[in-house]
Write a protein that holds these residues in place. Sequence first.
Motif: not given
Length: 437
Positions: A51, A87, A115
Amino acid sequence: MTRPGGTWQNWARTEKVRPQVVEYPTTVEAVRRSVRSAAARGRAVKAVGAGHSFTGIAAAPGTLLDLTELSGLISVDRERRRVRLLAGTRLHRIPALLAPYALAMPNLGDIDRQSIAGAISTGTHGTGLRFGGISAQVVGATLVTADGDLLTVDDDHEPDLLPAVAVGLGALGILVDVTLQCVPSFGLHARERPEDFDTVLDDLDARMHESDHFEFYWFPHTDVALTKTNTRLSADAPIGPLSPAARLIDERIIGNGVHQLVCSAGRAAPPLIPAINRLSARVWGDREFSDASHRVFATSRSVRFREMEYAVPVEELAAAVREVRDIADSRGWRIEFPIEVRVAAADDRWLSTAYGRESGYIAVHRYWRADDRSYFDAVEEVLRARGGRPHWGKLHTLDAGELRARYPRFDDFLALRERLDPARMFRNPYLDRVLGA
Ligand SMILES: Cc1cc2nc3c(=O)[nH]c(=O)nc-3n(C[C@H](O)[C@H](O)[C@H](O)COP(=O)(O)OP(=O)(O)OC[C@H]3O[C@@H](n4cnc5c(N)ncnc54)[C@H](O)[C@@H]3O)c2cc1C
């Protein structure tokens, strides 16, 4: 992050959404089931990473897939120095995963909280004219497509699609793994110091070309630029890292703590900002050290801010910075955050901000509680006029019509999206704007 009650909001607090469903798949099979189930109900589905995008690119009003637990190392090809990662793996976990193989990622951005899938999907980059962004390190990926099938893209499977999938904006499918081309682990020697802004700009071309990783921060309303010059060292070169105490003082207390005070004081008394900026520029960075690459590239950022960043052709960079400086100084604003200037090598990723050209990046920031609009609008006008391409994860106002003219492979990307996601399972309002519905 998803809060109790099911509301998701991004790091910068510019986006908030209440998804219809939030799921936490921990396996590839579970991701496939989630996508199929959303498809059966006619619901859009979106993976989110950390985010950390400032735009609504990760907003998921339908099914939100939180892949935090889909994390870790799948395999290592020691000979070719390639690593396959799940991922959802956060960048800050990667160095420890690579350490047993004496490998490292060749370049990183400012922070490592993202990420791997989120970082590549928006074209996250660091600095260095001989080095691409993180997506340029991608040599393979596996996606769950709109029908729940797996699509592998690498040297042996649909290699032509790799340049599209490596900066996919989350529009082509759900990434479940990413393979990165790594390099032998290396150290970096860091030199950070305040310098005269005009001298740095006059000398910019040489510094960009002669340094491995050069960047600078200019503090608005001052003539001071804080330069950072990182030089690559072999893995066995002796290093002189900052002590934990020095790092704490530099990053947590001066870098973040003092800056938080500056932002708060600046809000209470905006006329003080130029003087505070002068002080910040002097105390923020005047140090030299060396350490493992990831510990030099990434710093911690705890003062919340909002950001817009554009890439311009590198030949335009110095003139563009001067124009932005004149705007920031002449309109009566009081800007409490520095402007960051970086560079990157040209690459072949269709929607990379550095596609086909060496690029210079100009990023403007404001404290998250300050009003950024008129400042960002004025800077955006300058950077658009210089052929700028906005970072997909940072604030901007462009739509598909304008972006098409800036990306030679834009229509190829749209054609691939049409092939992989004809029903627009992976859409959201931001993608409708930048790619079309
Ligand atoms: C403090 C701070 C510092 C930053 N520094 C830099 C910097 O130095 N350089 C730079 O270029 N950018 C920087 N950024 C921007 C940031 O790197 C990008 O916005 C990045 O995309 C955030 O990664 P994330 O994991 O938070 O992804 P998110 O913001 O959660 O998602 C980004 C996109 O990736 C998609 N996505 C995530 N996971 C998947 C998946 N598994 N499959 C398909 N799509 C997926 C999402 O749907 C969305 O479209 C910074 C941001 C912050 C807040």
